[in-house]
Structure formats: structure tokens, C-alpha cells
Design a protein around this motif. Structure first.
Motif, PDB file in Angstrom:
ATOM      1  N   GLN A  32       2.419  -1.625  -1.196  1.00 27.30           N
ATOM      2  CA  GLN A  32       3.452  -2.543  -0.709  1.00 27.30           C
ATOM      3  C   GLN A  32       4.086  -2.020   0.568  1.00 27.30           C
ATOM      4  OE1 GLN A  32       6.224  -3.025  -3.921  1.00 27.30           O
ATOM      5  NE2 GLN A  32       4.797  -4.202  -5.177  1.00 27.30           N
ATOM      6  N   ALA A  33       4.337  -0.726   0.639  1.00 29.23           N
ATOM      7  CA  ALA A  33       4.925  -0.132   1.845  1.00 29.23           C
ATOM      8  C   ALA A  33       3.960  -0.252   3.022  1.00 29.23           C
ATOM      9  CB  ALA A  33       5.275   1.330   1.592  1.00 29.23           C
ATOM     10  N   ILE A  34       2.675  -0.068   2.759  1.00 34.20           N
ATOM     11  CA  ILE A  34       1.670  -0.198   3.819  1.00 34.20           C
ATOM     12  C   ILE A  34       1.618  -1.638   4.305  1.00 34.20           C
ATOM     13  CG2 ILE A  34      -0.797  -0.056   4.322  1.00 34.20           C
ATOM     14  CD1 ILE A  34      -0.852   2.277   2.243  1.00 34.20           C
ATOM     15  N   ALA A  35       1.632  -2.586   3.366  1.00 36.71           N
ATOM     16  CA  ALA A  35       1.584  -4.004   3.737  1.00 36.71           C
ATOM     17  C   ALA A  35       2.828  -4.420   4.515  1.00 36.71           C
ATOM     18  CB  ALA A  35       1.435  -4.864   2.484  1.00 36.71           C
ATOM     19  N   ALA A  36       3.966  -3.795   4.218  1.00 36.58           N
ATOM     20  CA  ALA A  36       5.215  -4.119   4.913  1.00 36.58           C
ATOM     21  C   ALA A  36       5.293  -3.460   6.288  1.00 36.58           C
ATOM     22  CB  ALA A  36       6.414  -3.696   4.062  1.00 36.58           C
ATOM     23  N   GLY A  37       4.338  -2.603   6.605  1.00 40.44           N
ATOM     24  CA  GLY A  37       4.326  -1.954   7.914  1.00 40.44           C
ATOM     25  C   GLY A  37       5.131  -0.676   7.991  1.00 40.44           C
ATOM     26  N   HIS A  38       5.460  -0.088   6.833  1.00 42.03           N
ATOM     27  CA  HIS A  38       6.250   1.144   6.819  1.00 42.03           C
ATOM     28  C   HIS A  38       5.399   2.392   7.005  1.00 42.03           C
ATOM     29  CE1 HIS A  38       9.762  -1.123   5.729  1.00 42.03           C
ATOM     30  NE2 HIS A  38       9.187  -1.571   4.630  1.00 42.03           N
ATOM     31  N   VAL A  39       4.078   2.224   6.965  1.00 41.43           N
ATOM     32  CA  VAL A  39       3.165   3.355   7.131  1.00 41.43           C
ATOM     33  C   VAL A  39       2.243   3.052   8.302  1.00 41.43           C
ATOM     34  CG1 VAL A  39       1.369   4.737   6.043  1.00 41.43           C
ATOM     35  CG2 VAL A  39       3.246   3.867   4.663  1.00 41.43           C
ATOM     36  N   LYS A  40       2.158   3.983   9.233  1.00 43.98           N
ATOM     37  CA  LYS A  40       1.292   3.813  10.405  1.00 43.98           C
ATOM     38  C   LYS A  40       0.341   4.994  10.491  1.00 43.98           C
ATOM     39  CE  LYS A  40       4.571   1.098  12.983  1.00 43.98           C
ATOM     40  NZ  LYS A  40       5.310   0.934  14.229  1.00 43.98           N
ATOM     41  N   LEU A  41      -0.900   4.691  10.802  1.00 44.53           N
ATOM     42  CA  LEU A  41      -1.939   5.697  10.970  1.00 44.53           C
ATOM     43  C   LEU A  41      -2.248   5.811  12.448  1.00 44.53           C
ATOM     44  CD1 LEU A  41      -4.140   7.593   9.832  1.00 44.53           C
ATOM     45  CD2 LEU A  41      -5.603   5.592   9.625  1.00 44.53           C
ATOM     46  N   ASP A  42      -1.964   6.967  13.028  1.00 44.26           N
ATOM     47  CA  ASP A  42      -2.169   7.202  14.460  1.00 44.26           C
ATOM     48  C   ASP A  42      -1.487   6.126  15.316  1.00 44.26           C
ATOM     49  OD1 ASP A  42      -3.654   9.517  13.987  1.00 44.26           O
ATOM     50  OD2 ASP A  42      -5.497   8.364  13.699  1.00 44.26           O
ATOM     51  N   GLY A  43      -0.298   5.691  14.878  1.00 47.36           N
ATOM     52  CA  GLY A  43       0.491   4.738  15.643  1.00 47.36           C
ATOM     53  C   GLY A  43       0.165   3.278  15.391  1.00 47.36           C
ATOM     54  N   HIS A  44      -0.791   2.974  14.511  1.00 46.87           N
ATOM     55  CA  HIS A  44      -1.189   1.593  14.247  1.00 46.87           C
ATOM     56  C   HIS A  44      -0.966   1.257  12.779  1.00 46.87           C
ATOM     57  CE1 HIS A  44      -3.082   1.491  18.176  1.00 46.87           C
ATOM     58  NE2 HIS A  44      -3.721   2.609  17.873  1.00 46.87           N
ATOM     59  N   THR A  45      -0.539   0.016  12.503  1.00 42.72           N
ATOM     60  CA  THR A  45      -0.417  -0.419  11.119  1.00 42.72           C
ATOM     61  C   THR A  45      -1.816  -0.588  10.537  1.00 42.72           C
ATOM     62  OG1 THR A  45      -0.303  -2.730  11.805  1.00 42.72           O
ATOM     63  CG2 THR A  45       1.789  -1.590  11.467  1.00 42.72           C
ATOM     64  N   VAL A  46      -1.949  -0.334   9.258  1.00 44.22           N
ATOM     65  CA  VAL A  46      -3.249  -0.370   8.597  1.00 44.22           C
ATOM     66  C   VAL A  46      -3.140  -1.116   7.277  1.00 44.22           C
ATOM     67  CG1 VAL A  46      -4.130   1.745   9.625  1.00 44.22           C
ATOM     68  CG2 VAL A  46      -2.816   1.875   7.535  1.00 44.22           C
ATOM     69  N   LYS A  47      -4.281  -1.316   6.626  1.00 43.23           N
ATOM     70  CA  LYS A  47      -4.314  -1.881   5.284  1.00 43.23           C
ATOM     71  C   LYS A  47      -4.437  -0.744   4.272  1.00 43.23           C
ATOM     72  CE  LYS A  47      -6.262  -6.300   6.537  1.00 43.23           C
ATOM     73  NZ  LYS A  47      -7.346  -7.251   6.319  1.00 43.23           N
ATOM     74  N   ALA A  48      -4.099  -1.045   3.017  1.00 45.71           N
ATOM     75  CA  ALA A  48      -4.075  -0.017   1.980  1.00 45.71           C
ATOM     76  C   ALA A  48      -5.459   0.573   1.704  1.00 45.71           C
ATOM     77  CB  ALA A  48      -3.496  -0.591   0.688  1.00 45.71           C
ATOM     78  N   GLY A  49      -6.507  -0.173   1.938  1.00 40.18           N
ATOM     79  CA  GLY A  49      -7.855   0.299   1.653  1.00 40.18           C
ATOM     80  C   GLY A  49      -8.467   1.141   2.750  1.00 40.18           C
ATOM     81  N   ARG A  50      -7.759   1.367   3.815  1.00 40.62           N
ATOM     82  CA  ARG A  50      -8.284   2.133   4.949  1.00 40.62           C
ATOM     83  C   ARG A  50      -8.539   3.577   4.535  1.00 40.62           C
ATOM     84  NH1 ARG A  50      -7.601   1.804  10.713  1.00 40.62           N
ATOM     85  NH2 ARG A  50      -8.892   3.501  11.508  1.00 40.62           N
ATOM     86  N   ASP A  51      -9.674   4.107   4.938  1.00 43.63           N
ATOM     87  CA  ASP A  51     -10.001   5.501   4.629  1.00 43.63           C
ATOM     88  C   ASP A  51      -9.220   6.438   5.535  1.00 43.63           C
ATOM     89  OD1 ASP A  51     -11.679   5.137   2.511  1.00 43.63           O
ATOM     90  OD2 ASP A  51     -13.513   5.166   3.698  1.00 43.63           O
ATOM     91  N   LEU A  52      -8.761   7.504   4.945  1.00 43.22           N
ATOM     92  CA  LEU A  52      -7.993   8.529   5.638  1.00 43.22           C
ATOM     93  C   LEU A  52      -8.878   9.765   5.752  1.00 43.22           C
ATOM     94  CD1 LEU A  52      -5.044   8.833   6.589  1.00 43.22           C
ATOM     95  CD2 LEU A  52      -4.519   9.773   4.367  1.00 43.22           C
ATOM     96  N   HIS A  53      -8.833  10.452   6.870  1.00 36.20           N
ATOM     97  CA  HIS A  53      -9.623  11.657   7.053  1.00 36.20           C
ATOM     98  C   HIS A  53      -8.708  12.825   7.450  1.00 36.20           C
ATOM     99  CE1 HIS A  53      -9.347   9.609  10.921  1.00 36.20           C
ATOM    100  NE2 HIS A  53      -9.375  10.802  11.467  1.00 36.20           N
ATOM    101  N   MET A  54      -9.248  14.027   7.373  1.00 31.57           N
ATOM    102  CA  MET A  54      -8.474  15.225   7.699  1.00 31.57           C
ATOM    103  C   MET A  54      -8.009  15.181   9.149  1.00 31.57           C
ATOM    104  SD  MET A  54      -8.432  17.485   5.216  1.00 31.57           S
ATOM    105  CE  MET A  54      -9.364  18.656   4.289  1.00 31.57           C
ATOM    106  N   GLY A  55      -6.802  15.620   9.397  1.00 29.45           N
ATOM    107  CA  GLY A  55      -6.278  15.677  10.745  1.00 29.45           C
ATOM    108  C   GLY A  55      -5.627  14.391  11.215  1.00 29.45           C
ATOM    109  N   ALA A  56      -5.643  13.347  10.390  1.00 33.97           N
ATOM    110  CA  ALA A  56      -5.025  12.073  10.771  1.00 33.97           C
ATOM    111  C   ALA A  56      -3.510  12.233  10.785  1.00 33.97           C
ATOM    112  CB  ALA A  56      -5.427  10.973   9.799  1.00 33.97           C
ATOM    113  N   CYS A  57      -2.857  11.518  11.696  1.00 33.82           N
ATOM    114  CA  CYS A  57      -1.402  11.578  11.828  1.00 33.82           C
ATOM    115  C   CYS A  57      -0.798  10.313  11.216  1.00 33.82           C
ATOM    116  CB  CYS A  57      -1.029  11.700  13.294  1.00 33.82           C
ATOM    117  SG  CYS A  57       0.738  11.876  13.557  1.00 33.82           S
TER     118      CYS A  57
END
Length: 134
Positions: A32-57
Motif C-alpha cells: 500500500q505504501a508503494i502504491a501510494a508513492g511513499h517508496v521510491k527506487l533510485d528516485g522513481h516510483t515503482v510497483k510492489a512486484g519490482r525486483d530489488l537488487h544489491m546496491g539499490a537506493c
């Protein structure tokens, strides 16, 4: 032969990582937080199913606090908080910003933040006396 411990994956869904790193109590709250835009991966909003890798900000906004963390590891299961803190490293700017925010809240609390529950009998008398004198 394996020793029964699950292998550490090279990638993980972002909602599952946020849950395992103990930023959110459940995966659905993380989603829900990801869908609301409270979480950004490398400065971009993402979906909850997005894969995360080591070193990601990641930039995570929880209430008034904003965390900026770098992913350092993955856990398949949710582990104790001491182990969960090993999954990420907070940037120095983020920790300084959070400390300044906490200090500002301590010095200038929100009016009414100390009020808890219903007014007591004494409080009701003061309220009534104030309203009758106006």
C-alpha cells in the motif's frame, strides 16, 4: 547436501524486502505504501512486484520521517530487528535529517500531542468554566 538453511536470493520483490527489513509490519502495508508513492527506487516510483537488487537506493517515507537507505542484503524470512538492520545501510544525510527532525519535534511539540483519551472530571470543569466566562 544442504544444511537446511534457505539460500540467499540475488533479487527480491521490493514489498517483501521492506517487510523483511522491518520498515512495515505486513507485506500488504508495504504494498500500500508503494502504491501510494511513499517508496521510491533510485528516485522513481515503482510497483510492489519490482525486483530489488544489491546496491539499490531506496527512499522510504513513513509519516514525517524519510529514510534513504542502500540495500546491502536479502532475507527470505522476517528475522529479528538486529538482523534486519544488516539488510540496509542508511545514508549519512538521511540519518542527520532524521535526527534534526526528531530534535525539532522534541523542542516544539505539536499542540495537543500530550492529550490522551477523554477529559477528566477536573478537565471538564475547566472547560465548562472557560466556556461560561466567555
Amino acid at each position: 547436501m544442504t544444511d537446511g538453511t534457505p539460500a540467499t536470493p540475488a533479487r527480491m520483490r521490493i514489498d517483501k524486502w521492506l517487510w523483511a527489513a522491518r520498515f512495515y509490519r505486513t507485506r500488504s502495508l508495504a504494498a500500500q505504501a508503494i502504491a501510494a508513492g511513499h517508496v521510491k527506487l533510485d528516485g522513481h516510483t515503482v510497483k510492489a512486484g519490482r525486483d530489488l537488487h544489491m546496491g539499490a537506493c531506496l527512499e522510504i517515507a513513513i509519516g514525517d520521517l524519510v529514510w534513504t537507505v542502500v540495500v546491502r542484503g536479502f532475507n527470505v524470512q522476517r528475522r529479528p530487528a538486529s538482523e534486519a538492520q544488516l539488510l540496509y545501510q542508511e545514508t549519512p544525510e538521511s540519518s542527520a535529517r532524521r535526527a534534526a527532525n526528531q530534535e525539532a519535534r522534541r523542542l516544539a511539540p505539536v499542540p495537543g500531542s500530550e492529550l490522551r483519551g477523554r477529559p477528566t472530571k477536573r478537565d471538564r470543569r475547566q472547560i465548562r468554566g472557560f466556556n461560561e466566562n466567555c
